[in-house]
Structures are given as structure tokens and as C-alpha cells.
Design a protein around this motif. Structure first.
Motif, PDB file in Angstrom:
ATOM      1  N   TYR A 114      57.351  50.921  20.376  1.00 24.49           N
ATOM      2  CA  TYR A 114      57.192  50.352  21.705  1.00 24.49           C
ATOM      3  C   TYR A 114      56.247  49.153  21.749  1.00 24.49           C
ATOM      4  O   TYR A 114      56.443  48.231  22.535  1.00 24.49           O
ATOM      5  CB  TYR A 114      56.685  51.428  22.676  1.00 24.49           C
ATOM      6  CG  TYR A 114      57.755  52.435  23.040  1.00 24.49           C
ATOM      7  CD1 TYR A 114      58.808  52.091  23.889  1.00 24.49           C
ATOM      8  CD2 TYR A 114      57.721  53.724  22.533  1.00 24.49           C
ATOM      9  CE1 TYR A 114      59.789  53.009  24.222  1.00 24.49           C
ATOM     10  CE2 TYR A 114      58.696  54.657  22.857  1.00 24.49           C
ATOM     11  CZ  TYR A 114      59.733  54.292  23.699  1.00 24.49           C
ATOM     12  OH  TYR A 114      60.704  55.203  24.023  1.00 24.49           O
ATOM     13  N   ARG A 115      55.222  49.144  20.898  1.00 24.69           N
ATOM     14  CA  ARG A 115      54.250  48.057  20.970  1.00 24.69           C
ATOM     15  C   ARG A 115      54.610  46.879  20.079  1.00 24.69           C
ATOM     16  O   ARG A 115      54.130  45.762  20.302  1.00 24.69           O
ATOM     17  CB  ARG A 115      52.871  48.590  20.571  1.00 24.69           C
ATOM     18  CG  ARG A 115      52.299  49.614  21.531  1.00 24.69           C
ATOM     19  CD  ARG A 115      52.091  49.027  22.925  1.00 24.69           C
ATOM     20  NE  ARG A 115      51.189  47.898  22.882  1.00 24.69           N
ATOM     21  CZ  ARG A 115      49.877  47.979  22.991  1.00 24.69           C
ATOM     22  NH1 ARG A 115      49.315  49.175  23.160  1.00 24.69           N
ATOM     23  NH2 ARG A 115      49.129  46.909  22.960  1.00 24.69           N
ATOM     24  N   ARG A 116      55.414  47.102  19.065  1.00 22.36           N
ATOM     25  CA  ARG A 116      55.780  46.026  18.124  1.00 22.36           C
ATOM     26  C   ARG A 116      54.547  45.237  17.687  1.00 22.36           C
ATOM     27  O   ARG A 116      54.416  44.037  17.938  1.00 22.36           O
ATOM     28  CB  ARG A 116      56.768  45.057  18.786  1.00 22.36           C
ATOM     29  CG  ARG A 116      57.988  45.711  19.386  1.00 22.36           C
ATOM     30  CD  ARG A 116      58.964  46.138  18.329  1.00 22.36           C
ATOM     31  NE  ARG A 116      60.179  46.721  18.907  1.00 22.36           N
ATOM     32  CZ  ARG A 116      61.229  47.116  18.222  1.00 22.36           C
ATOM     33  NH1 ARG A 116      61.205  47.012  16.903  1.00 22.36           N
ATOM     34  NH2 ARG A 116      62.273  47.625  18.823  1.00 22.36           N
ATOM     35  N   PRO A 117      53.572  45.894  17.041  1.00 24.76           N
ATOM     36  CA  PRO A 117      52.309  45.232  16.707  1.00 24.76           C
ATOM     37  C   PRO A 117      52.482  44.164  15.633  1.00 24.76           C
ATOM     38  O   PRO A 117      53.521  44.097  14.957  1.00 24.76           O
ATOM     39  CB  PRO A 117      51.436  46.385  16.200  1.00 24.76           C
ATOM     40  CG  PRO A 117      52.422  47.353  15.626  1.00 24.76           C
ATOM     41  CD  PRO A 117      53.621  47.272  16.526  1.00 24.76           C
ATOM     42  N   ALA A 118      51.432  43.376  15.459  1.00 24.04           N
ATOM     43  CA  ALA A 118      51.431  42.366  14.403  1.00 24.04           C
ATOM     44  C   ALA A 118      51.462  43.041  13.035  1.00 24.04           C
ATOM     45  O   ALA A 118      51.226  44.239  12.897  1.00 24.04           O
ATOM     46  CB  ALA A 118      50.185  41.490  14.534  1.00 24.04           C
TER      47      ALA A 118
END
Length: 216
Positions: free
Chosen positions: A49-53
Motif C-alpha cells: 500500500y505504501r510503495r516505499p522508496a
């Protein structure tokens, strides 16, 4: 992964007896996997859901893999095998082996408790195999194994056996100081170290998230 009799190296000779945990022990093993399963689920949801770096994703992925490994370590198929000369315990890679020539006595505890105030159901069975000097050369515990199977393993060794139906860690250390492992002697320190490691990882993820937002 070593989990079958056919994987026992030929150098140990033919297998005479094989022991597996009973199916009833899997319920306890599943319960012990709840915390790492929650960590695994939280990590997967965070990634989805956050698709982090990339940097954050790598850290979270490592945590997810560690949680999955912890679950697999508890749920994977395991066995104990006795040959003419050795007692073998399967591991993720290879077998842990103890020479029967070194086995002097066996200790089994039906229910080992952290302290006298522990709940009755909190105790776990343990088996320790010692040499003539009292040093531990082989061990199994209730994290995976059930008390009945541990008793069968002890009988298969054909050595003098001491059985205690219930005991605390302090009692066990007093009677068998070289058999009880460090992780049982200092459970609070071990738990604190695990909690500190988890908090460190969470703090790192939060810090990397703040850096990502500030740099956006």
C-alpha cells in the motif's frame, strides 16, 4: 533442507529408529508462529500500500524474510534418527549428530517452567543428553517436540535416564548446571534483545520514511 531418512549421510551408518513429532504438537507450533506471522503480514501490507522508496523497501523486505524464516523454522518437517553409533537431529541444512559413545545419561522434564509463578500450561517438555562430564551433547525441546516422543527418544538411547514431571529453570540449573542452555537461563535478556532489535528496525523504517518525505 534435511527432513527425510534418505538424506542421512552414509557415514553415520544405517538408520535403526526414526522419530517425528506427533501431529498434536503442530497446534502449539502454530501458536508460537503468531508474532512473526503478524510481522510478516504487516510488512507485506506496508510494501503493497505504501510503495516505499528502494532503501525502505529493502529494510522491510529483510524483516519480512526474517519473519518467514522464523515461521518455517518452527513448522518445517523434522526428525530424529538413531543409527548404531549416532543420534541425529535434522536441521535446515544437514544434521546435528551426537556420538552414542559420548552419551552417559539422559534427562527429561515433562514440563519446564520459567519460574514457580508461571502458568501451569506455560511449561514445555525438554530432553537433554549429557556426557560423563555432565556437558550437553544433544537436546530437544517442546517448541517442536511433544513429551511422549521425547520419552521414546530417551528410551531408545538405552542409557540411565532421570525424569522429572515438572520443574523450574532454576531447579534444572541447580541439578544439571551444564545441561541447561543459555537461552533458558536468561529468557528475559533474550526477549529484551529480540524486542530491541525489532524496535531498532521500526525506528529505521520510520527514519527512512521521514527522509523520503522531506526529500520529495
Amino acid at each position: 533442507m534435511a527432513d527425510a531418512v534418505r538424506q542421512v549421510p552414509e557415514k553415520y551408518g544405517p538408520v535403526r529408529q526414526v522419530f517425528h513429532p506427533r501431529l498434536g504438537s503442530y497446534w502449539r507450533r502454530l501458536l508460537s508462529c503468531v508474532p512473526p506471522l503478524l510481522v510478516l503480514a504487516a510488512g507485506m501490507l506496508f510494501l503493497y500500500y505504501r510503495r516505499p522508496a528502494a532503501g525502505i523497501a529493502v529494510v522491510v523486505a529483510v524483516v519480512v524474510l526474517a519473519a518467514a524464516a522464523a515461521c518455517w523454522g518452527r513448522l518445517r518437517p523434522v526428525l530424529v534418527a538413531r543409527t548404531d553409533d549416532h543420534l541425529l537431529r535434522s536441521r535446515t541444512v544437514g544434521f546435528a549428530a551426537a556420538s552414542l559413545a559420548d552419551v552417559d545419561h539422559v534427562v527429561t522434564v515433562g514440563s519446564l517452567h520459567r519460574d514457580a509463578g508461571s502458568p501451569r500450561k506455560a511449561g514445555r517438555p525438554h530432553l537433554w543428553v549429557g556426557d560423563a562430564a555432565g556437558r550437553r551433547v544433544f537436546a530437544l525441546d517442546g517448541a517442536v517436540w511433544d513429551a511422549r516422543t521425547l520419552g521414546e527418544v530417551a528410551e531408545a538411547l538405552g542409557r540411565p535416564r532421570t525424569h522429572v514431571e515438572s520443574a523450574t529453570v532454576r531447579d534444572a540449573v541447580r541439578r544439571w548446571p551444564r545441561l541447561v542452555p543459555w537461552r533458558l537461563r536468561h529468557p528475559r535478556l533474550r526477549s529484551a534483545a529480540g524486542s530491541a532489535a525489532l524496535l531498532a528496525v521500526v525506528a529505521l523504517v520510520v527514519w527512512l520514511s521521514v527522509l523520503q518525505q522531506s526529500g520529495a
